[in-house]
Design an enzyme around this catalytic site. Sequence first.
Site, PDB file in Angstrom:
ATOM      1  N   ASP A  54       0.851  -1.190   0.000  1.00 31.32           N
ATOM      2  CA  ASP A  54       0.000   0.000   0.000  1.00 31.32           C
ATOM      3  C   ASP A  54       0.886   1.238   0.000  1.00 31.32           C
ATOM      4  OD1 ASP A  54      -1.901   1.950   0.459  1.00 31.32           O
ATOM      5  OD2 ASP A  54      -2.086   1.505   2.607  1.00 31.32           O
ATOM      6  N   ASP A  58      -4.135   3.742   2.773  1.00 30.75           N
ATOM      7  CA  ASP A  58      -5.564   3.468   3.018  1.00 30.75           C
ATOM      8  C   ASP A  58      -5.799   2.013   3.424  1.00 30.75           C
ATOM      9  OD1 ASP A  58      -5.104   2.171   0.656  1.00 30.75           O
ATOM     10  OD2 ASP A  58      -6.715   3.124  -0.471  1.00 30.75           O
ATOM     11  N   ASP A  62      -1.834  -1.163  -3.773  1.00 26.86           N
ATOM     12  CA  ASP A  62      -2.150  -0.383  -4.972  1.00 26.86           C
ATOM     13  C   ASP A  62      -1.020  -0.463  -5.992  1.00 26.86           C
ATOM     14  OD1 ASP A  62      -0.216   1.451  -3.934  1.00 26.86           O
ATOM     15  OD2 ASP A  62      -1.796   2.337  -2.678  1.00 26.86           O
ATOM     16  N   ASP A 131      -5.608 -10.197 -15.694  1.00 23.99           N
ATOM     17  CA  ASP A 131      -6.684 -11.159 -15.483  1.00 23.99           C
ATOM     18  C   ASP A 131      -7.848 -10.757 -16.393  1.00 23.99           C
ATOM     19  OD1 ASP A 131      -8.258 -13.146 -13.997  1.00 23.99           O
ATOM     20  OD2 ASP A 131      -6.815 -12.788 -12.390  1.00 23.99           O
ATOM     21  N   ASP A 233     -10.116 -16.018 -16.363  1.00 21.00           N
ATOM     22  CA  ASP A 233     -10.932 -16.473 -15.243  1.00 21.00           C
ATOM     23  C   ASP A 233     -12.049 -17.422 -15.701  1.00 21.00           C
ATOM     24  OD1 ASP A 233     -11.453 -15.950 -12.345  1.00 21.00           O
ATOM     25  OD2 ASP A 233     -13.415 -15.360 -13.120  1.00 21.00           O
ATOM     26  N   GLU A 292      -7.972 -20.467 -16.681  1.00 23.03           N
ATOM     27  CA  GLU A 292      -8.259 -21.073 -15.395  1.00 23.03           C
ATOM     28  C   GLU A 292      -9.178 -22.241 -15.742  1.00 23.03           C
ATOM     29  OE1 GLU A 292     -10.047 -20.210 -10.952  1.00 23.03           O
ATOM     30  OE2 GLU A 292     -11.009 -19.301 -12.678  1.00 23.03           O
ATOM     31  N   HIS A 366      -4.483 -17.095  -5.037  1.00 20.62           N
ATOM     32  CA  HIS A 366      -5.373 -16.295  -4.180  1.00 20.62           C
ATOM     33  C   HIS A 366      -6.653 -17.037  -3.806  1.00 20.62           C
ATOM     34  CE1 HIS A 366      -6.911 -16.042  -8.163  1.00 20.62           C
ATOM     35  NE2 HIS A 366      -8.028 -15.508  -7.712  1.00 20.62           N
ATOM     36  N   ASP A 367      -6.897 -18.195  -4.421  1.00 17.48           N
ATOM     37  CA  ASP A 367      -8.093 -18.978  -4.100  1.00 17.48           C
ATOM     38  C   ASP A 367      -7.776 -20.165  -3.197  1.00 17.48           C
ATOM     39  OD1 ASP A 367      -9.734 -17.388  -5.669  1.00 17.48           O
ATOM     40  OD2 ASP A 367      -9.436 -18.618  -7.460  1.00 17.48           O
TER      41      ASP A 367
HETATM   42  C1  NOJ Z   1     -11.911 -17.601 -10.090  1.00 23.66           C
HETATM   43  C2  NOJ Z   1     -11.103 -16.578  -9.379  1.00 23.66           C
HETATM   44  O1  NOJ Z   1      -9.787 -17.015  -9.247  1.00 23.66           O
HETATM   45  C3  NOJ Z   1     -11.779 -16.329  -8.054  1.00 23.66           C
HETATM   46  O2  NOJ Z   1     -11.015 -15.557  -7.194  1.00 23.66           O
HETATM   47  C4  NOJ Z   1     -13.125 -15.707  -8.330  1.00 23.66           C
HETATM   48  O3  NOJ Z   1     -13.823 -15.579  -7.116  1.00 23.66           O
HETATM   49  C5  NOJ Z   1     -13.958 -16.549  -9.286  1.00 23.66           C
HETATM   50  N1  NOJ Z   1     -13.189 -17.051 -10.385  1.00 23.66           N
HETATM   51  C6  NOJ Z   1     -15.090 -15.736  -9.854  1.00 23.66           C
HETATM   52  O4  NOJ Z   1     -14.581 -14.775 -10.735  1.00 23.66           O
END
Ligand code: NOJ
Length: 594
Positions: A54, A58, A62, A131, A233, A292, A366-367
């Site tokens: 950051d 905030d 960023d 993305d 995605d 993905e 990140h998932d």
């Molecule tokens: C896959 C993404 O990696 C995830 O973070 C997102 O929540 C879902 N697709 C919906 O876009």
Amino acid sequence: MKIEIKKIRSLGLLLFLGFLSHNTLIAQEKKMPVEKKWWKEAVVYQIYPHSFKDSDGDGVGDLKGIISKLDYIKSLGIDVVWLNPIYDSPNADNGYDISDYQAIMKEFGTMQDFDALLKGMHKRGLKLVMDLVVNHSSDEHKWFQESRKSRDNPYRDYYHWWPAEQGKPAFRPGSFEADGSGWRYDKTTDAYYLHYFSYKQPDLNWENPKLRQEIYSMMNWWFKKGIDGFRMDVIPFIGKDTSFPVITQEELDKKYEGRWDIYFASGKNLHSYLQEMNKEVLSKYDVMSVAEGAGMTKATALNFVDADRKELNMGYHFDGVSLGYLPGYFKKMNPKWSLVDFKKIYSDWDAVYDEKGWGTVYLGNHDQPRMTSRWGNDSPQFRELSSKMLTTFLLSMKGTPYYYNGDEIGMVNAKFDKIEDYRDIETLAEYQRLKNTGGDLKQFIEDQKTGGARDNGRTPFQWDATKNAGFSKAAPWLNVNKNYKTLNEAAQEKDPNSVLNYFRKMVKLRKNNPVLVYGKYTLLDKDNPNVYAYARELDGKKFIVLLNFSDTDAPYNIGFSTLKSKIILGNYKSWKGIKANILQPYEAQIIELK
Ligand code: NOJ
């Protein structure tokens, strides 16, 4: 010719077989040469912009923050940065709900900042992959705002609508909704709209050629700006059966292995859309594309990435990261997941790309929870060793490695104790669902510590031991992991044996040895429950990779001696294994066979 390595006993025989296998390789290469591409040789580093750095105090990362860390990123030795969505968004799903595809999210900065970031990256020889989220937009996108106004609005067919007079539409799941429904009723036009994720993420209608042209022109606009590729995605979801037939669980089980993601992805027009996208956009530039691969299976993967089909370059599957989840629970991890199954998944996927296409490898993003917590061991005793071991795996496999920011310093799960600490829409929806149905909420919070909670992988990057881990001057949008005082980048810079410096060495090793990129992969000691061993070979060069996934000494038997060989990289200072065919806890070795 098939060589059974287990039968090799003497060095003489070994050399003889080495000669044979060398020639076999060359023959193979003659038969089916692998086309060299920059994106096959690249190491991709994924940056989660909310949590990286950051700059304006905030509490949210960023673009200027990323710019301030470009020298650090370059120092890792990686080639490509994949940025999670940075477009304008109300952030229902942290940027995966886009309200303007050609503007930057206010929290992240401005288009000028973006231009400066791209320039700064290119100046350093780094490529930038964005993305692409086009299965759905935000419900605050102007297309949807228009679409919902009236049934004859010119944007009506940009989305999927089901008129209420036809009754309730057939069930479709909405991943991020507590009631699990993928349809939402909209009063203005007395109709339901489709959303495979949250109701804030209506699905775009790819059957509509006008919508497709809008997407292609947006993609061209970004490529003309100079970006180097897209990570796409849930791209297989864009093809769907838009007659929305009723599908029973029984049919689903029979036709689609019970997997909704396969069903979503099996629309008959999917590949014609991807071919059209390739023709209208991707083929015009030297860029990379990666799907993905939600719903992508070993049987269908080549439909996406066989170069002759002119669709995409790569895809990433979910078989690896789905391993070990207990059936009947929300991403609850079985602590006794099987390494033999793990090896089988990665080996079978390697075989998919034997002759065509190109694979990918990843253990976190990140998932996902942090790779060290999930596949390694995040206890103080083994955290460093096991994260180095996993890094060795990722960077010595065939296929382009996708490496998640923070893993290079061995960040681990945050393991929040209360729901108020979570921010992720998926976790919150699941919690609400359990609450509504009288589920065990305490157990749920416990399960999230090792299992699926995506926030485990999203806590702010730990730069140093100062307040908020040097991520921000303000309280961060998501709490920093409590271990930041000892686990941070600044401390690891000073230590030549740190996880961070091991990562750098491993990247360098891969970059300097094409055998680690293009070399044939062969699984060894297949049924060993603790050790993952494999060979990589190319042009007479042969590397053996030995990885102990357990917290005890583990014997291995790769069928031949490594005595005369050289360990070229390992995560221990003293090497027992070379003598005794035993690896120490979480030990990793890369051996060059002479
Ligand atoms: C896959 C993404 O990696 C995830 O973070 C997102 O929540 C879902 N697709 C919906 O876009």
